[in-house]
Design an enzyme around this catalytic site. Sequence first.
Site, mmCIF file in Angstrom:
data_model
loop_
_atom_site.group_PDB
_atom_site.id
_atom_site.type_symbol
_atom_site.label_atom_id
_atom_site.label_comp_id
_atom_site.label_asym_id
_atom_site.label_seq_id
_atom_site.Cartn_x
_atom_site.Cartn_y
_atom_site.Cartn_z
ATOM 1 C CB SER A 91 30.682 54.318 54.085
ATOM 2 O OG SER A 91 28.686 53.490 53.944
ATOM 3 C CE LYS A 146 27.041 56.953 52.753
ATOM 4 N NZ LYS A 146 28.170 56.165 52.500
#
Length: 299
Positions: A91, A146
């Site tokens: 990701s 993230k």
Amino acid sequence: MANTFSLILVLATLVTGIIWALDKFVWAPKRKLKIAAAAEQSGGQVDAKTLESVAPQPAWVESASSMFPVIALIMVFRSFIYEPFQIPSESMLPTLYVGDFILVEKFAYGLRDPVFHDKIVSTGEPKRGDVVVFKFPPQPKIDYIKRVVGLPGDTVRYSEDKQLCIQPKGTSVCKPVKLTDMTDSEFTQGMARLVQFNEQLGDVNHHILINPLRRDRRMAYEPRPGVGEWVVPEGNYFVMGDNRDNSADSRYWGFVPEANLVGKAVAIWISFEFDRKADSVLPSWIPTGVRFNRIGSIK
């Protein structure tokens, strides 16, 4: 797993610390008194080594006392300074690869107790563009990584053409995030070759990946159906993965509360390659090589 290890480390430090303190301030003085009494009775005719055998230090006490400073140092370093994490998914490509082992600066956003994760001292706040590790809000036992996109009070928009737009708190204009230098990347998703862009988030210039053939899937966390716009609540952050079309992030499950922050990812300390041939007999967890060129800081 990380929470369990933290609890074990704290308990080990506590137990060995109690044994060390008892030995230093209670048991050792008693042993010295016994040795002194034996020396007096012998009239100085017995050597020191023999006298020590009169009141020896138990082996388990010696082991625990010697381990205490080492365990305590590891606990303090891991809980308040730096903690290692492994990247398990794609990701955050192309910034972070599967197999990257990163160092997370635990004191970047505040010192927290290692068991309950309550903030003890505030030392700073996330900035736009920071790569952060946090407790996944729907399942706090899982750690996610993230990039911070929206700060408290910001309005974040993500359009169907995959353009990110941010309206900072207190302003009336939503400014599109600047993308430059579109190039084909080495990465693929299905049959599509991903396109790499330079993105400028605050003071941070980094790379992102876009799948030009993939339509943006419906955002599960939308204030209104079909509208990719979010107002970040106070005390929360909006985060996204750099691999924009292959990231479960704030677009799909919501905001990251400040209390869930673990720290700032600052460096890759080692990177293992796990790619192997289809006929390989090696277990999937055994690395096939080391990517030395990836060791260093994270942008």
